[in-house]
Design a protein around this motif. Sequence first.
Motif, short mmCIF file in Angstrom:
data_model
loop_
_atom_site.label_atom_id
_atom_site.label_comp_id
_atom_site.label_asym_id
_atom_site.label_seq_id
_atom_site.Cartn_x
_atom_site.Cartn_y
_atom_site.Cartn_z
N THR A 1 6.46 -16.52 -8.89
CA THR A 1 7.75 -15.82 -8.94
C THR A 1 8.12 -15.45 -10.37
O THR A 1 8.53 -14.31 -10.65
CB THR A 1 8.84 -16.71 -8.32
OG1 THR A 1 8.53 -16.95 -6.94
CG2 THR A 1 10.21 -16.04 -8.41
N THR B 1 8.93 -28.82 -8.37
CA THR B 1 9.74 -28.07 -9.32
C THR B 1 10.97 -27.51 -8.61
O THR B 1 10.84 -26.88 -7.56
CB THR B 1 8.94 -26.91 -9.94
OG1 THR B 1 7.78 -27.43 -10.58
CG2 THR B 1 9.79 -26.14 -10.94
N ARG B 2 12.13 -27.76 -9.20
CA ARG B 2 13.39 -27.21 -8.70
C ARG B 2 14.03 -26.42 -9.84
O ARG B 2 14.27 -26.97 -10.91
CB ARG B 2 14.33 -28.30 -8.20
CG ARG B 2 13.81 -28.99 -6.94
CD ARG B 2 14.73 -30.10 -6.46
NE ARG B 2 14.21 -30.67 -5.23
CZ ARG B 2 14.53 -30.25 -3.99
NH1 ARG B 2 15.43 -29.28 -3.85
NH2 ARG B 2 14.00 -30.81 -2.92
N LEU B 3 14.30 -25.14 -9.58
CA LEU B 3 14.84 -24.28 -10.62
C LEU B 3 16.13 -23.61 -10.13
O LEU B 3 16.17 -23.06 -9.03
CB LEU B 3 13.83 -23.18 -10.99
CG LEU B 3 12.48 -23.65 -11.56
CD1 LEU B 3 11.56 -22.44 -11.74
CD2 LEU B 3 12.67 -24.39 -12.86
N TRP C 1 3.25 -21.02 -6.10
CA TRP C 1 3.81 -21.89 -7.13
C TRP C 1 4.95 -21.15 -7.83
O TRP C 1 5.05 -19.93 -7.76
CB TRP C 1 2.75 -22.28 -8.15
CG TRP C 1 1.67 -23.17 -7.60
CD1 TRP C 1 1.67 -23.86 -6.43
CD2 TRP C 1 0.41 -23.46 -8.23
NE1 TRP C 1 0.50 -24.56 -6.28
CE2 TRP C 1 -0.29 -24.35 -7.37
CE3 TRP C 1 -0.19 -23.07 -9.43
CZ2 TRP C 1 -1.56 -24.84 -7.66
CZ3 TRP C 1 -1.46 -23.57 -9.74
CH2 TRP C 1 -2.13 -24.43 -8.87
N TRP C 2 5.80 -21.91 -8.54
CA TRP C 2 6.94 -21.28 -9.21
C TRP C 2 6.48 -20.22 -10.21
O TRP C 2 7.17 -19.22 -10.45
CB TRP C 2 7.82 -22.33 -9.90
CG TRP C 2 7.21 -23.00 -11.11
CD1 TRP C 2 6.60 -24.20 -11.16
CD2 TRP C 2 7.19 -22.48 -12.46
NE1 TRP C 2 6.17 -24.48 -12.45
CE2 TRP C 2 6.53 -23.44 -13.27
CE3 TRP C 2 7.66 -21.31 -13.06
CZ2 TRP C 2 6.34 -23.27 -14.64
CZ3 TRP C 2 7.47 -21.13 -14.43
CH2 TRP C 2 6.82 -22.10 -15.20
N GLN C 3 5.29 -20.42 -10.79
CA GLN C 3 4.79 -19.46 -11.78
C GLN C 3 4.57 -18.07 -11.17
O GLN C 3 4.66 -17.06 -11.88
CB GLN C 3 3.48 -19.97 -12.39
CG GLN C 3 3.63 -21.20 -13.27
CD GLN C 3 3.38 -22.49 -12.52
OE1 GLN C 3 3.55 -22.55 -11.30
NE2 GLN C 3 2.98 -23.53 -13.24
N LEU D 1 15.23 -20.30 -13.78
CA LEU D 1 14.19 -19.35 -13.40
C LEU D 1 14.17 -18.15 -14.33
O LEU D 1 13.10 -17.71 -14.79
CB LEU D 1 14.41 -18.89 -11.95
CG LEU D 1 13.45 -17.83 -11.40
CD1 LEU D 1 12.01 -18.33 -11.43
CD2 LEU D 1 13.85 -17.43 -9.98
N LEU E 1 14.91 -21.90 -6.38
CA LEU E 1 13.51 -22.05 -5.95
C LEU E 1 13.14 -23.53 -5.93
O LEU E 1 13.48 -24.28 -6.84
CB LEU E 1 12.62 -21.27 -6.91
CG LEU E 1 11.12 -21.20 -6.66
CD1 LEU E 1 10.56 -19.90 -7.25
CD2 LEU E 1 10.42 -22.38 -7.35
N GLY F 1 9.54 -25.71 -5.23
CA GLY F 1 8.11 -25.59 -4.97
C GLY F 1 7.37 -26.85 -5.34
O GLY F 1 7.80 -27.61 -6.21
N GLU G 1 20.64 -23.54 -7.02
CA GLU G 1 19.19 -23.68 -6.93
C GLU G 1 18.60 -22.40 -6.35
O GLU G 1 19.03 -21.91 -5.32
CB GLU G 1 18.84 -24.88 -6.06
CG GLU G 1 17.44 -25.39 -6.27
CD GLU G 1 17.24 -26.78 -5.69
OE1 GLU G 1 17.09 -27.75 -6.46
OE2 GLU G 1 17.24 -26.89 -4.44
#
Length: 542
Positions: A94, A54-56, A90-92, A61, A43, A45, A41
Motif C-alpha cells: 500500500t 503492523t498497525r498504521l 504487506w503494508w509496504q 501510513l 491498515l 497487516g 487506524e
Amino acid sequence: MEFDPVLIAPRRRQMRAQGFWPDRTINDYLAACLAERPDQEALVGTNSVSGEETRLTYRQLAERAERIAGGLVRLGIGAGDVVSYQLPNWWQFTALYLACARIGAVANPLMPIFRHRELIFMLGLAESRLLVVPRVFRGFDYQAMAKEVQAEVPTLERVVAIGDPGPEGFEAVLMAGAPVAGPAPTGPDDVTQLLYTSGTTGEPKGVMHSSNTLISNLLPYAERLGLGSGDVVLMASPMAHQTGFMYGLMMPILLGARAVLQDVWEPKRAAALIAAEGVSFTMASTPFLNDLAEAVVAGGLSLPSLRIFLAAGAPIPRPLVQKAKEGLGAAIVSAWGMTENGAVTTTKLDDPEEKAANTDGCCLPGMAARVVDAGGREVPRGEEGRLLVRGCSLFAGYLKRPEWNNTDAEGWFDTGDLARMDAEGYIRISGRAKDIIIRGGENVPVVEIEGLLFKHPSVAAVAIVGFPDARLGERAVAFVTLREGTSLTFGEMTEFLAQQRIARQYLPERLEIVEELPRTPSGKVQKFKLREVAQAFSPTTA
C-alpha cells in the motif's frame, strides 16, 4: 517511459459531463483522510514470514509513503517511470503505491507466483527501473531470482528486497532518507497503474489505468453496497490482482475506512481476523467463499460483523450461495469484472437470493453492457452471445499494443466472454468465447453443467473443457477435484448428471480426477492449461 493511453481522450468530455470522472487522484483522498481522521487506524497487516503485525493510522501510513517517495526520488525515479513490485499483501504494498502516486511514478504490481520467464517479459515491456521483492516468501528466494532477472532486463537499474537488513534492503534504500513533502502535479488522466492480465488464455497483456478509470469504478461500487468510513475491509485476494488493488488498497482510502490484509490465504485464519477485527466486507473469488463457509461451519464459528461477501472471478454455484449465506450470515453478492474494467456488474443488496445464484449482476452506474451475435447485432434477451461493455472504468489501453485494445468506433470493448442478459439487464456469464465446446454441431452449456456437477457431494471443484474427436468435432472432459475422503467414478458422475434431467449430449464423456485445478492467483481456472492436457485424450468414455 512513454505511455499510449489511447482510450482516454475519446471518452474525456462525455465522462466529465456526466459526472463519472471525478478528476481526483489517490493523493486527494489520502489528504482528505489526513484532514478528517489522521489518527484513525487505516491498515492492519501481518507478515507471515517474520510474524510481525503492523498497525498504521492514516498519519503513519502517509508518513511512510512520503519517506518511500523520498527514497524513489533519490534513485532518480520520477513522473512516468515504472516501479515494479512483486509483493504479498504487506503494508509496504500500500505504501509503495501511495509513494508512486506522490511523485507521479507508475505502479506495476506483479503476482508473487511469477517466475523468471514471466518477469523478464513483463519488466522488459514496462521498461521497469526498480523492482521491489520480499527477500523470502513462502520458502522461495525472491531476491536471488530478481538478481538473475535483472541481468536480462536492460532498464532494470535496482532490486530492493524487504527483509534484507543490508544495503540492498528496503529500509536502507527507500526508508532511510528525507521524505517528499508534497504530491507531484500528476493529472487524473495520467497512467497511474500498469497491471498484467492474469493469464486465463496464456499471454499476458499490460493493462493501463488512470486515476479516473479506477476511481470512477470504486465510488459507485461502494455506494451500491452501502460501504462507508465505518466499514472494515478484509483483503486476502492478492493486491497484485485488480480485486485486491482496487477494493483492498484504494477503496478503503477513498472511504476513510480500515483495511485488514492477509498475505497467505488460510480460511481459519481469515475467520479469526474477521471476528477479531470486526470485518464487515470482503471480496474474493468463488473458491475463497467456499473455503470460508466450510471453515466457519466446521468450526461452529459465528461472524456477526460480516455484512457482505462479494464473490467474483467465476459464477457462484447455486448450492454454494445457500450454504454460504447460512454459514456466514452475510449477504452474498455476485459480480463480474476484468482487469481492464474492475467490477462491471454486481447484484444488489435488496435483490432476491436467486439473483446472486443465477446472475452476475447488472451494470454499475457509468458502465453499459450488451450481448451480440457474430455480426455485432444485439441478441434477444435470454439468448447467448458475446459480451461487450463500455463506460467510465474501461482501461486506457494495452501497453505498446493498441492494436489489441479490441474496441469499436462507439467505444464498445469485446470482453471475450459469452453471456446472456435477462429482461432486467442482469447478465450471466456462460463461458469464454474460446471455451465453447461444440459437440456434433451442438453448443454444450459448459457453465451450467459445471454448476450441476458441483452439487455432487464428492465434488470440491470442477472444470469442463473440450477435446478433439474425428466424428463429432469435440467431446467434453470433466476435470474434478474431490472432497477429502470421497471418490467418484465416471459411471457415478453420468448417473448423477442424468438425474438432473439434462440432455445426454451435454454429459461429459470423460472424467479426470486431479489434485487441484490450475488457477490464476485470483481463483480463475486456467482452462487453456486443461485444454493442453485434453489434447492428448482419445474419444473414450471411460
